[in-house]
Design an enzyme around this catalytic site. Structure first.
Site, short mmCIF file in Angstrom:
data_model
loop_
_atom_site.label_atom_id
_atom_site.label_comp_id
_atom_site.label_asym_id
_atom_site.label_seq_id
_atom_site.Cartn_x
_atom_site.Cartn_y
_atom_site.Cartn_z
CB SER A 269 -0.91 0.08 1.23
OG SER A 269 -0.16 0.19 2.37
CD GLU B 108 -5.82 2.07 -4.73
OE1 GLU B 108 -6.05 2.90 -4.86
OE2 GLU B 108 -4.99 1.59 -4.18
CG ASN C 138 -3.51 5.02 1.09
OD1 ASN C 138 -4.45 5.27 1.79
ND2 ASN C 138 -3.04 3.80 1.10
CG HIS D 88 -3.74 -1.62 -2.27
ND1 HIS D 88 -3.97 -0.23 -2.22
CD2 HIS D 88 -3.35 -2.08 -1.05
CE1 HIS D 88 -4.27 0.05 -0.95
NE2 HIS D 88 -3.70 -1.25 -0.17
#
Length: 503
Positions: free
Chosen positions: A123, A156, A194, A144
């Site tokens: 991540s 992802e 993120n 991910h």
């Protein structure tokens, strides 16, 4: 390219919570699964834990017993990496250390077949960097998953610098065949979620640091006006302050300490004090023990609503307030020239948040953005020390008449919801322009990955293509650090919208 055939095996390296979750997903999709962990005995323990999860699903009526038994029969613990030789896909979910991951995949490359996909669940690390030592980095991809992997739909699919398009497509198709919602993403710090989510935390912490409002009030405004599922203070207490701060710091450092991603000093102090959130018993809020009641948001006392107001100009997204005021028995006159603002009886002005502060103007009260002004249950107002008590009272009474709780915050530019949404829109526009992901994938990722009420591209469409640019321009003038300078992508978007409006 089609998904990996269900008859072929999937290997998961790393048997923590995420590794077990990914193994469960692959198992229930029909694959034989091998679990491996470098610590002796861990893989067997993990296999037993996954089996126990399957049993609980049966008990809850979410899985047939025959399916659970069949899945358990396909699950095997491996004691040596060589036992993964026949895998068609290896997903790594081990410690977030670059050198350790590189060493693992270098070893795997010598074991598995040439058509085996290699994937990392990282991540925070660069997919490109992990694949750097490999002889064939083209078959390496990021997958991910979000925790808990069996429940959250988003995956992802991250292409490193050397990832072959066909391999990324195969990974995407495999995730989709597993019942997930995959999105495509280039290898950028933080990937989609993120990277773009940073302002949700950072702007709330900035308002707190600027003494604009306390954590409970900021959370309440973002939930009850912005439509977010949780506020950033309660959410980071749930995630863990150390974990959230580490991600923020990693993204900031990966972007060469860009002012757009500056971490919060207040959060750093929280981590240094050991107040990590729920897991430590105290974060922004206390948990457990005596006196652990969560603080209530600041809510204004009752005020009289004005009997009549004048709406000057187009309130844009807030124009629905006109109908709401009329329905509540407040007489409304309209003046087309000037504005946008609501003129109050005492000649104060109630202005939609635009990135400026009340101190710049005489008798101005700002009101914050709402996802849906009809559905919102709370509205934030801000005023300077020079704003008259009458103007603030009339503004408060007006929104109370519309059935809203009112939180009066400090005179901070952009308020709470407006500056947060504007920054989310800016980072999304920049990511699209740089080829990180498509607008559709960004919106999907933010809605599914962090439960946003709208994706940032959807929000931009709803508010107007130049809304975020104008607000951030004003914020940048107030705080010229570079943090709020609109991106080139947002500038182009706003310029096109203004040109279209002028034609």
């Amino acid at each position: 390219m089609t998904a990996i055939d269900r008859a072929r095996s999937v290997a998961v390296v790393g048997t923590g919570t995420m590794g077990q979750g990914i193994a469960q997903v692959a198992l229930l999709a029909g694959h034989p699964v091998r679990l491996y962990d470098a610590v002796p005995g861990r893989a067997q323990e993990a296999a037993e834990a996954v089996g126990a999860r399957l049993d609980r699903l049966v008990e809850k009526g979410r899985l047939e017993r025959t399916e659970a038994d069949s899945a358990r029969a396909r699950l095997h613990a491996a004691s040596d990496l060589s036992e993964l030789a026949d895998a068609s896909l290896v997903v790594e979910a081990i410690v977030e250390k670059l050198s350790v991951k590189q060493e693992l995949f270098t070893a795997l490359e010598a074991i598995v077949s040439e058509d085996c996909l290699l994937a990392t669940n990282t991540s925070s690390l660069s997919v490109t960097a992990i694949a750097g030592p490999l002889k064939n980095p083209g078959r390496f991809v990021g997958l991910h998953f979000f925790n808990p992997a069996p429940l959250l739909p988003l995956v992802e699919v991250v292409s490193g610098f050397a990832t072959d398009e066909a391999c990324a497509t195969r990974a995407w198709a495999t995730a989709a065949a597993w019942g997930k919602t995959p999105v495509r993403c280039a290898d950028t710090p933080g990937f989609i979620v993120n990277r773009i989510a940073r302002p949700f935390y950072a702007e709330a912490f900035a308002v707190y640091e600027e003494r604009g409002a306390d954590p409970a009030t900021i959370d309440a405004v973002l939930r009850e006006s912005g439509g977010f599922r949780m506020g950033p203070f309660e959410l980071t207490d749930l995630i863990g302050q150390d974990v959230n701060e580490a991600v923020s710091r990693s993204v900031w450092e990966s972007f060469f300490q860009s002012p757009k991603f500056v971490p919060s000093l207040a959060q750093r102090r929280l981590v240094e004090s050991g107040r990590l959130g729920r897991k430590s018993g105290h974060g922004w809020f206390p948990y457990g023990g005596d006196g652990a009641a969560k603080p209530a948001p600041r809510t204004a006392g009752p005020e009289d609503a004005p009997e009549a107001v004048t709406v000057v100009g187009d309130l844009g997204h807030a124009d629905v307030l006109v109908a709401m005021m009329e329905e509540a028995g407040i007489a409304v006159e309209r003046a087309e020239a000037g504005g946008p603002y609501i003129e109050l009886p005492g000649e104060g002005q109630l202005v939609p948040a635009d990135g400026r502060t009340s101190v710049e103007y005489a008798d101005v009260v700002y009101f914050d953005l709402a996802l849906d002004y009809r559905g919102a249950t709370r509205i934030a107002l801000s005023a300077s020390e020079d704003t008259s008590a009458r103007a603030l009272a009339e503004a408060t009474g007006l929104f109370q008449k519309l059935g809203k709780d009112v939180s009066v915050i400090g005179d901070v530019p952009g308020m709470i919801v407006a500056r947060t949404v504007a920054m989310l829109i800016d980072l999304a526009a920049d990511a699209v322009a740089r080829g990180v992901a498509s607008p559709q994938d960004i919106d999907t990722a933010m809605r599914l990955g962090v439960n946003y009420p709208l994706g940032p591209v959807e929000w931009s469409s709803a508010l107007g293509q130049d809304w975020a640019y104008d607000l951030l321009e004003n914020l940048h003038e107030c705080c010229p650090t570079g943090r709020y300078a609109p991106s080139l992508a947002l500038y182009r978007q706003a310029f096109a919208a203004k040109e279209e409006g002028a034609s």
